[in-house]
Write an enzyme that holds these catalytic residues in place. Structure first.
Site, mmCIF file in Angstrom:
data_model
loop_
_atom_site.group_PDB
_atom_site.id
_atom_site.type_symbol
_atom_site.label_atom_id
_atom_site.label_comp_id
_atom_site.label_asym_id
_atom_site.label_seq_id
_atom_site.Cartn_x
_atom_site.Cartn_y
_atom_site.Cartn_z
ATOM 1 N N ASP A 369 0.869 -1.185 0.000
ATOM 2 C CA ASP A 369 0.000 0.000 0.000
ATOM 3 C C ASP A 369 0.904 1.234 0.000
ATOM 4 O O ASP A 369 2.125 1.110 0.148
ATOM 5 C CB ASP A 369 -0.867 -0.054 1.271
ATOM 6 C CG ASP A 369 -2.070 0.884 1.205
ATOM 7 O OD1 ASP A 369 -2.209 1.609 0.210
ATOM 8 O OD2 ASP A 369 -2.852 0.878 2.171
ATOM 9 N N ASP A 444 -8.896 3.786 -1.741
ATOM 10 C CA ASP A 444 -9.763 4.091 -0.605
ATOM 11 C C ASP A 444 -11.090 4.691 -1.045
ATOM 12 O O ASP A 444 -11.300 5.900 -0.991
ATOM 13 C CB ASP A 444 -9.031 5.033 0.361
ATOM 14 C CG ASP A 444 -7.783 4.369 0.906
ATOM 15 O OD1 ASP A 444 -7.667 3.130 0.789
ATOM 16 O OD2 ASP A 444 -6.912 5.079 1.444
#
Lengths: 769, 539
Positions: A369, A444
């Site tokens: 990430d 996200d």
């Protein structure tokens, strides 16, 4: 296609800073059109403008040692009204014209709560655009990893359908045309034109440049359960047990950043995850796997081995003054390893060895990430452009950083097994070619209906540029979904390539069984549908790995001459044979799906109802509906014995779904291997063609030189659109013939052959008489 | 059908108790209770009655029945279930998808007959362990149950005590109420003469007071006039002339910025000069506008306008703020910065002239002390008031006591008030980071071990167990709010234990806490000795 027909070819050579600043023009804005800058520079070589040598953004300053260095070129596409690609943007599949707003921006950024239907830059960048009209598909690959902008204009954009008709009637000479202009902040003009002419040709042409989708472990196509964060080992165990208790299959459980010892990746929290191997063994005992996060920002801490090694080897990215670049991220002050260096990547890969990564086991995989890279205190939450990768500025390689992180990580997972096992690595940032190293998710997102809806065009756009293993956080990352939204998201995610539920730390728990028995049953049903189709998904990835064709496809890829398909992005195809129109709207009682193909038929996979192609079909829906159709003319293998995890289903028998077209023929393939090693490269697999014609269904070896023994057999054959035979006979390779029992449902014309029982890897023929 | 079912019972009991039971022949995965539906050699009817199939299609690894009943021993049906006998432990059903999946689910290993999984028969061991732990639990339950009886007795006594006390207190209350009434009369009786005396005094005083005040004011005015005369009389010739007046432009009658000689003359009553006597006659023309030549602030205690009573309230405020209120503000909100400082600065500006004036007024005369007679009346009334107030306070206290007692008596402390002993107690659990504190029926909180303030994890809400066992869970709600989230809340799960302890806390979901709490009060009646646990499960 023509290049530079609008004369927008421009580049600025690198130059040395002249320290005698002559006559700066403060009225010129720093974000001035680079084209203007270029022309100005040509005309008045000596003129220095503000922003040429230094820029400031908020409190950040960017020293530009080479001065302004942009490049630009325009492409004209006569006859084209539809262009696609250039992910990642939260926008429609068909790209919009940018005349009245910002261009599409490609600059990998960690965007907080991104906006939809917006050309703003997101986590990844693939500078590839496809242009399509009914006769031809072409592509442009603008190989540049610097910040890039794409402007799109069209001479028909403003016209109504009526206006176009009027043009046609009046014989207006103007052909539709789309004009595209690429601008990059630095680097060179390095462009590949893919000439098509078919969409498939473009995919293979592009694949020849950047490679194809990696062939993932079979299990990674199953369901992934993630949350920021599972609190501790006990929590992991109880979630794992929850899936068994509620009889919902899953393959991977995930750990986000909180599992580490103070955000030091490759470590475990000594209290919450004190005995990771015990935990991993517990998961392995259920034939399941785990993914733990490893981000590229490294905590600056002299008691942290990884940091010390990177620092002492000089592997960190440097700031413009030559010191190690430091930024702020999850662990606080952090360094960023220079993944553009091959020696750094080799070292990083070695850190995944079982004796280096303490507490890791063979069923632990990795998630990268924050690899845009995310720098909390940097400009636009990323790295300063004047940071240095050796002789290269970060400016030049920014969009490649995440690509290299995933590359090095995937290499590490391969190496730890001695080159035997296929890796699984999920990344948030990506670039052209990232498909070679694993999966991508759309970052996200939020628990909103529009975010569910946008997951379709976002993954379709990625698929068009090679990245097939794509998914969105099921349920939405930020905020808390309504139960209906969560159920619909599971139903949609079950039919998208990467199927993972994820949730923000601050949201209430949302494991599938927390919403009452009815909703648990709905989610169970969606996940089980996924698992029955695992053989089909696996085959699609095998094919994507070989051909570069996307797994999740826009309809126009298979129906390039049907303009009705060109802008569709609320439905999609998996391979060519399954059409999915998930319900992505709240409280609706029906959806309208376009079924393509003038002479084709489609079968509802749940009811086996037959529908004609080339029509808009209204489908009444309930909360349990997932509208999915199998194309007449196809054969899809399924495994109906859904178990705890896909590994548990390895030896299970297949059911073949033969959907007949109006010509009463059908074709399909079956691919089987061990599901997790590279042995398929050594020809250890079964690959068969299944075809139905003249009332004969046969299985023929597509790879006679390949060898693989499978225990799986054929337990049932379901023929949709069949007529009732008087007798069904199976003929096996050794010449034996046997009768097969069957059932015929006259109301739906469904013929079910009971337990033919032959081995899935064998030659056989079934005759209907 | 049902008669056959019952016939099987004796055999069953024998089987499950006896270790050396004989396995009764039946298709794989079929529980004994359903054996009779699977008769070798006869067509099998799906248990949902949908259709019949030849018996050789039972467990032939192909699903023929919608309800999965034809494949109890294979994984062929998506909704089938497999029965493990688990001799030595307890029998169980597992989903048939777990047959031959390589994972050992039945402790007797019967689910993995064809997967190559190396399962060990662990039934004896598990049975042993389970019996041990059941025994342990039973012991705990037994002891706990005894304790519970004591708790119930204590609670009963406690409630009786409280009820008795309530009666007592109610008597006290009655007495107090009477006393209050009596004292009220005394007070009112004493207050009447006090009031009259005070009024008399005030009346007398007021007349004198106004007269005195007028006198003082007149003298002051005269004194000022003399000062002004001297100030104006620049050449000190004992006369104030037009030219001397002209230097005071503020006296210009039409305030038109030109103070003419004619105007000055007009002010002096039409003459060029005036002596002190004549000055007195024109003083009224001048005194309002005149500004003293002495410029310093302190030198100007000028007797300004006759409307001297100028909002004394605001005067008081401006005096008090800088000393009291503002200081408090500063203490309370010391983080607030510039704005407040600004306010303080405003408050701290020098007192206005009006304040000064007020002080002067005070000099002019205060109320004289009461005469002895009045004072005696006042003292008597004051005493009556004090007595009354005290009696009233006592009554309020008793009221509170009654409210609390009534609340406690009527509070839901469980069916036999066995949870009453929690009341006004607190129980703590220390973890690596925090100290958790459970004060039953009140609140739950969390305090960092190493500094930091306490967080409210919820205040008493309700008993929240499932319907059949409402008292097995407590819910505490409306704690401190979470960023972007709900208010914190805590569920407390009660389990039987000899001691009253918080055994664990966790935060399964953000800001939703779970606490495990043991207490004898939740212990159920232990089962009678002879019932071997869960023997008859499959019936």
């Amino acid at each position: 296609m023509s290049l530079n027909s609008r004369g927008l070819l421009a580049f600025e050579h690198l130059r040395m800073r002249k320290d005698t600043q002559a006559d700066p023009e403060p009225e010129k804005k720093e974000e001035a059109d680079p084209d203007n800058q270029a022309e100005t520079a040509k005309e008045e070589e000596e003129k220095v403008e503000e922003g040429m040598w230094e820029e400031t953004f908020k409190s950040h300053s960017d020293g530009k040692p080479n001065g302004p260095s942009s490049v630009s070129l325009d492409f004209s596409l006569p006859g084209v009204e539809h262009v696609y690609g250039i992910p990642e943007h939260a926008d429609t599949l068909r790209l919009k014209t940018t005349d009245n707003g910002d261009p599409y921006r490609l600059y990998n950024l960690d965007v907080f709560q991104y906006e939809l239907y917006n050309p703003m830059a997101l986590y990844g960048a693939v500078p590839v655009m496809l242009a399509h009209h009914a006769q031809r598909t072409t592509g442009v690959f603008w190989l540049n990893a610097a910040e890039t902008w794409v402007d799109i204009s069209s001479n028909t954009a403003g016209k109504t359908v009526f206006g176009k008709m009027l043009d046609y009637v009046q014989g207006s000479s103007e052909t539709p045309q789309t004009d595209v202009r690429w601008i990059s902040e630095s680097g060179i003009i390095d462009v590949f034109i893919m000439l098509g002419p078919t969409p498939k040709d473009v995919f293979s042409q592009y694949a020849s440049l950047t490679g194809t989708q990696s062939f993932p472990p079979l299990t990674s196509l199953g369901y992934h359960q993630c949350r920021w964060n599972y609190n501790d080992q006990e929590d992991v165990q109880s979630v794992d047990a929850g899936f068994d208790e509620h009889d919902i299959p899953y393959d991977f459980i995930w750990l986000d950043i909180e599992h580490t010892d103070g955000k030091r990746y490759f470590t475990w929290d000594p209290h919450k995850f004190a005995t990771p191997k015990e935990m991993l063994q517990g998961i392995m005992d259920k034939k399941r796997k785990m993914v733990a996060i490893v981000d590229p920002h490294i905590k600056v801490d002299s008691n942290y081995k990884i940091h010390n090694e990177i620092r002492s080897r000089g592997f960190y990215i440097k700031n413009k003054d030559g010191g190690d670049y430091e930024g702020w991220c999850w662990p606080g002050s952090a360094g960023y390893p220079d993944f553009t260096r091959a020696d750094m990547r080799a070292w990083w890969a070695s850190m995944f060895a079982y004796d280096q990564y303490e507490g890791s086991m063979e069923n632990l995989y990795t998630w990268n990430d924050m690899n845009e890279p995310s720098v909390f205190n940097g400009p636009e939450v990323t790295m300063h452009k004047d940071a240095m990768h050796g002789d290269w500025e970060h400016r030049d390689v920014h969009n490649l950083y995440g690509f290299y992180v995933q590359m090095a990580t995937a290499e590490g997972l391969i190496q730890r097994s001695g080159g035997v096992e296929r890796p699984f690595v999920l990344t948030r940032a990506f670039f052209a070619g990232s498909q070679r190293y694993g999966a991508v998710w759309t970052g996200d997102n939020a628990a909103e209906w529009d975010h569910l809806k946008i997951s379709i065009p976002m993954c379709l756009s990625l698929g068009l540029v090679g990245i097939s293993f794509c998914g969105a956080d099921v349920g939405g990352f930020f905020k808390s979904p309504s139960t209906e939204l969560l159920v619909r998201w599971y139903q949609t995610g079950a039919y998208q390539p990467f199927f993972r539920a994820h949730a923000h730390l601050d949201t209430p728990r949302r494991e599938p069984w927390l919403f009452g028995p009815e909703n648990t049953a709905l989610i169970r049903d969606a996940v089980r549908q996924r698992y029955t189709l695992m053989p089909y998904w696996y085959l699609q990835f095998y094919q994507a790995h070989h051909t570069g064709q996307p797994v999740m496809r826009p309809l126009w890829v298979e129906y390039p001459q049907d303009p009705a398909t060109f802008a569709l992005d609320d439905e999609f195809l998996i391979g060519r044979d399954l059409l999915v129109h998930p319900v992505t709207e709240e409280g609706v009682r029906g959806v309208t799906a376009y079924l393509p193909g003038k002479d084709e038929v489609w079968f509802d996979v749940h009811t086996f109802q037959k529908h004609n192609g080339a029509q808009n079909l209204y489908i009444p829906v309930t909360i349990s509906s997932i509208p999915v159709f199998q194309r007449g003319g196809s054969i899809i293998p399924r495994k109906l014995r859904v178990r705890r995890s896909s590994s548990c289903m390895e030896h299970d028998p297949y059911s073949l779904y033969v959907a007949l077209n109006p010509q009463r023929t059908a074709e399909g393939e079956l691919y089987i291997d061990d599901g997790h090693t590279f042995n398929y490269e050594k020809k250890e697999f079964v690959h068969r063609r299944l075809s139905f014609a003249n009332n004969l269904l046969s299985s023929v070896d597509l790879a006679p030189d390949a060898q693989f023994t499978t225990h799986s057999w054929i337990e049932r054959i379901i023929i949709l659109g069949a007529s009732k035979p008087s007798k069904v006979t199976l003929k096996t390779a050794d010449g034996q013939e046997s009768h097969i029992d069957f059932e015929f449902d006259a109301s739906m014309s469904v013929l079910t052959l009971r337990k033919p029982g032959m081995n899935s890897g064998a030659d056989w023929t079934v005759m209907l008489q | 059908m049902s008669s056959r079912f019952h016939q099987l019972l004796p055999m069953l009991l024998l089987l499950s108790v006896g270790v050396s039971a004989v396995e009764v022949q039946r298709p794989r995965g079929v529980p004994l209770s359903k054996r009779q539906f699977y008769e070798e050699g006869k067509p099998f009817t799906c248990l949902d009655g949908s259709h019949s199939i030849p018996f050789d299609r039972v467990n032939d690894d192909y699903c023929d029945c919608q309800d999965g009943s034809d494949e109890p021993g294979t994984a062929a049906c998506p909704n089938g279930s497999f029965h493990c006998t688990n001799a030595g432990f307890r029998p169980a059903f597992i989903p048939s998808s777990r047959i031959n999946d390589g994972i050992c689910d039945c402790c007797d290993t019967t689910d993995e007959y064809n997967s190559g999984a190396a399962c060990q028969n662990t039934c004896r061991e598990m049975g042993h362990k389970e019996r041990e732990s059941l025994q342990k639990m039973a012991e705990i339950a037994k002891e706990g149950f005894v304790l519970k009886q004591q708790l119930i007795q204590e609670a009963k006594r406690g409630i009786e005590d409280k009820k008795a006390k309530l009666v007592d207190v109610q008597v006290v209350k009655k007495d107090l109420e009477e006393k209050v009434e009596a004292l009220r009369t005394v007070k009112e009786t004493a207050e009447q003469p006090e009031k009259e005396a005070k009024e008399r005094h005030l009346k007398n005083f007021t007349i004198r007071w106004y007269y005195q005040k007028a006198l003082i004011r007149m003298e002051k005015d005269k004194a000022r006039m003399a000062v002004v005369f001297l100030e104006l009389d620049d050449d000190a010739d004992g006369l104030v002339s037009v030219s001397e007046l002209l230097s005071h432009s503020e006296l210009d009658p039409d305030s038109d910025a030109s103070f003419t000689e004619a105007e000055a003359q007009g002010l002096l009553g039409g003459v060029d000069k005036v002596d002190t006597e004549a000055f007195e006659a024109v003083w009224n023309n001048l005194k309002e506008k005149y500004v003293s030549e002495v410029t310093t602030y302190t030198a100007a205690p000028v007797e300004t306008p006759p409307e001297e009573v100028r909002e004394p309230a605001s005067d008081n405020e401006s005096e008090q703020y800088p000393e009291d209120d503002v200081q408090e503000d500063e203490e309370e909100e010391d983080e607030e910065d510039e704005d407040d400082d600004q306010d303080d600065a405003d408050y701290k500006t020098p007192p206005t002239p009006a304040t000064q004036e007020k002080k002067d007024d005070d000099d002019e005369g205060t109320m004289p002390p009461y005469d002895q007679e009045t004072q005696n009346l006042i003292d008597a009334a004051q005493k009556a008031r004090d007595d009354f107030d005290e009696a009233e306070r006592a009554l309020r206290e008793v009221d509170d006591q009654i409210t609390n007692l009534e609340k406690e008596i009527s509070f839901d402390f469980g069916p036999n008030a066995e949870f009453a002993y929690f009341y006004s107690q607190c129980y703590e659990l220390s973890t690596s980071e925090y100290i958790y504190r459970l004060c039953p029926f009140n609140r739950v909180s969390q305090k960092p071990k190493y500094g930091g303030s306490e967080t409210n994890l919820g205040t008493w809400g309700k008993w929240a167990g499932p319907e059949e066992n409402v008292y097995s869970m407590m819910k505490y709600e409306h704690g401190t709010g979470c960023w972007q989230g709900p208010n914190r809340s805590t569920t407390v799960k009660l389990t039987c234990g000899k001691e009253t302890v918080v055994t664990s806390t966790s935060e399964p979901s953000r800001c939703e806490y779970l606490m495990e709490f043991t207490s004898p009060a939740i212990c159920g009646e232990p089962p009678s000795r002879d019932s071997e646990p869960r023997d008859h499960e499959e019936l």
